[in-house]
Motif scaffolding. Structure first.
Motif, PDB file in Angstrom:
ATOM      1  N   THR A 150      56.805 -48.502  20.222  1.00 52.13           N
ATOM      2  CA  THR A 150      57.648 -49.592  20.737  1.00 52.13           C
ATOM      3  C   THR A 150      56.878 -50.610  21.563  1.00 52.13           C
ATOM      4  O   THR A 150      57.413 -51.670  21.877  1.00 52.13           O
ATOM      5  N   ARG A 202      55.913 -57.568  18.216  1.00 46.51           N
ATOM      6  CA  ARG A 202      56.476 -57.859  16.899  1.00 46.51           C
ATOM      7  C   ARG A 202      56.586 -59.372  16.744  1.00 46.51           C
ATOM      8  O   ARG A 202      57.238 -60.046  17.542  1.00 46.51           O
ATOM      9  N   PHE A 213      65.236 -53.843  12.056  1.00 43.54           N
ATOM     10  CA  PHE A 213      65.494 -53.734  13.484  1.00 43.54           C
ATOM     11  C   PHE A 213      66.852 -54.337  13.802  1.00 43.54           C
ATOM     12  O   PHE A 213      67.467 -55.032  12.973  1.00 43.54           O
ATOM     13  N   ARG A 242      63.493 -52.767  19.744  1.00 41.83           N
ATOM     14  CA  ARG A 242      62.704 -51.758  19.015  1.00 41.83           C
ATOM     15  C   ARG A 242      62.881 -50.415  19.709  1.00 41.83           C
ATOM     16  O   ARG A 242      62.617 -50.300  20.920  1.00 41.83           O
ATOM     17  N   ASP A 300      62.177 -46.064  19.134  1.00 40.76           N
ATOM     18  CA  ASP A 300      61.498 -45.052  18.320  1.00 40.76           C
ATOM     19  C   ASP A 300      62.532 -44.131  17.687  1.00 40.76           C
ATOM     20  O   ASP A 300      63.699 -44.092  18.112  1.00 40.76           O
ATOM     21  N   ARG A 318      62.128 -47.834  24.348  1.00 35.19           N
ATOM     22  CA  ARG A 318      62.644 -49.024  23.686  1.00 35.19           C
ATOM     23  C   ARG A 318      62.011 -50.260  24.315  1.00 35.19           C
ATOM     24  O   ARG A 318      61.571 -50.247  25.468  1.00 35.19           O
TER      25      ARG A 318
END
Length: 397
Positions: free
Chosen positions: A47, A51, A87, A134, A136, A142
């Motif tokens: 995480t 991104r 996501f 995000r 896991d 997160r």
């Protein structure tokens, strides 16, 4: 990135297991502690990476009447060279939150999401930015990333089908003596604004253009054309929050009808706002934008009629005051000589007319032998809300 409560619990359990395992020589405790710690570290790695996505958002329509549907189109693109896992994302519109599920994207691919925006409340709303979440697979950690630009949604007040006022500039007394107070010349300068396609080039204001660096034009008013002024009571003690929303809807209905009919329309509030427009579609949009963000302000001792309406600005035509059931509109009597007609619309919020002020005419004319008061000549319409007020307005002769 941050650990979830579950991740914090595992971390709190892993540390003692490792400590007791190494201190007491228990390989099982060391192995269990290492597994738990490894799971937490793996969640952090999954995480914690950044991104990269490209987000483009459009809102249609950008301006909508309160309660009418408005849609957002969200395009999410993967600009990277690797596959982007699916996501969840949230998009904020004012205080409302919309959750968007974005599918996995191949390199260079994009996904398009459409969703409805909340328009139940009047106001200027900011849509976005998009928040990427995000998490896991085990829910141990997160991360949240804000990305993309924002868009603006204008939730205008409601507009009910109101009749445009048919009152022009007062040029003569009923006795026939001339009282022409109209501005001299063929046109009156109301405002200087930025050029929009369709404006006449001969109305360009060269001094303002040179000063601002943008094309500026004159807003000219024909003094012979009808005028309409609306006074909106924005004092918190005059109207409740719900009644004020009805008052804004009523103001939007009357001003919109007058501006669409080409009347020079003026919005005045008891808090001091004074906006004059020349009429037309551009004026309707401008008035609605102002009403969209208008709120209640002013103290208990504030006057209903501001100085700008009592002594300044263009006179003539029709004046409509929208107020609450506890405020007698006696102060409007001082402006009677400046307008052909004055109508006070009192919103009671009860529908029984109990809040009607005393000492003025009601919706029907007073009899000829009625005693004259300070507000003689001011007509009063009492209504529960905007719909009833518009109906009574449309029934006026």
């Amino acid at each position: 990135m941050r650990l979830t409560p579950r991740g914090l619990v595992l971390l709190a359990v892993a540390a003692p297991l490792l400590a007791f395992g190494f201190w007491g020589g228990y390989p099982m405790l060391r192995a269990l502690g290492a597994v738990l710690l490894g799971a937490v570290l793996a969640a952090i790695l999954l995480t914690g990476g950044r991104r990269t996505v490209e987000v483009r958002r459009s809102v249609y329509p950008e301006r909508v009447e309160r309660g009418r549907p408005a849609l957002a189109s969200l395009r999410v693109r993967n600009p990277g060279g690797g596959r982007l896992a699916g996501f969840l994302a949230t998009d904020a519109t004012g205080s409302a939150i919309r959750t968007v599920r974005v599918r996995a994207l191949a390199p260079g691919a994009e996904a398009v999401q459409h969703y409805e925006l909340p328009t139940t409340a009047r106001g200027r709303l900011t849509v976005g930015p998009l928040t990427l979440h995000r998490v896991d697979p085990f829910g141990l950690a997160r991360s949240e990333t804000h990305t993309g630009e924002t868009a603006t949604l204008w939730a205008h007040p409601r507009q009910l089908p109101a009749r445009a006022p048919m009152v022009g500039y007062p040029r003569h007394h009923h006795e026939g003596t001339s009282t022409d107070r109209a501005p001299r010349g063929s046109a009156q300068l109301l405002d200087v604004r930025e050029y929009v396609p369709g404006d006449e080039v001969r109305h360009l204001h060269w001094k303002a253009t040179a000063r601002t660096g943008r094309l500026m034009v004159r807003d000219l008013a024909d003094p012979e054309q009808p005028r309409f002024a609306l006074l909106l009571d924005t004092r918190p003690d005059a109207l409740t929050a719900a009644e004020f929303e009805e008052a804004v809807d009523l103001a939007a209905s009357l001003l919109g009808a007058a501006a669409r009919a080409g009347h020079h329309s003026r919005l005045v509030t008891s808090s001091g706002l004074d906006l004059s427009t020349p009429g037309g579609a551009h004026s309707v949009r401008r008035l609605l934008d102002v009403l969209c963000e208008l709120g209640q302000e002013g103290g208990r001792e504030a006057d209903l009629v501001p100085v700008s309406l009592a002594v300044g600005g263009p006179a003539g035509g029709c004046l409509v005051a929208v107020t609450g059931g506890t405020t007698p509109p006696v102060a409007l009597a001082g402006s009677r000589h400046r307008f052909l007609a004055i109508v006070v619309i009192v919103l009671t919020g009860t529908g029984d007319g109990s809040g009607a002020p005393h000492g003025v005419e009601r919706s029907e004319p007073a009899p000829p032998n009625a005693p004259s008061g300070p507000a003689t000549g001011v007509r009063v319409l009492v209504a529960e809300g905007a719909e009833e007020a518009v109906r009574r307005w449309n029934e006026l002769p």
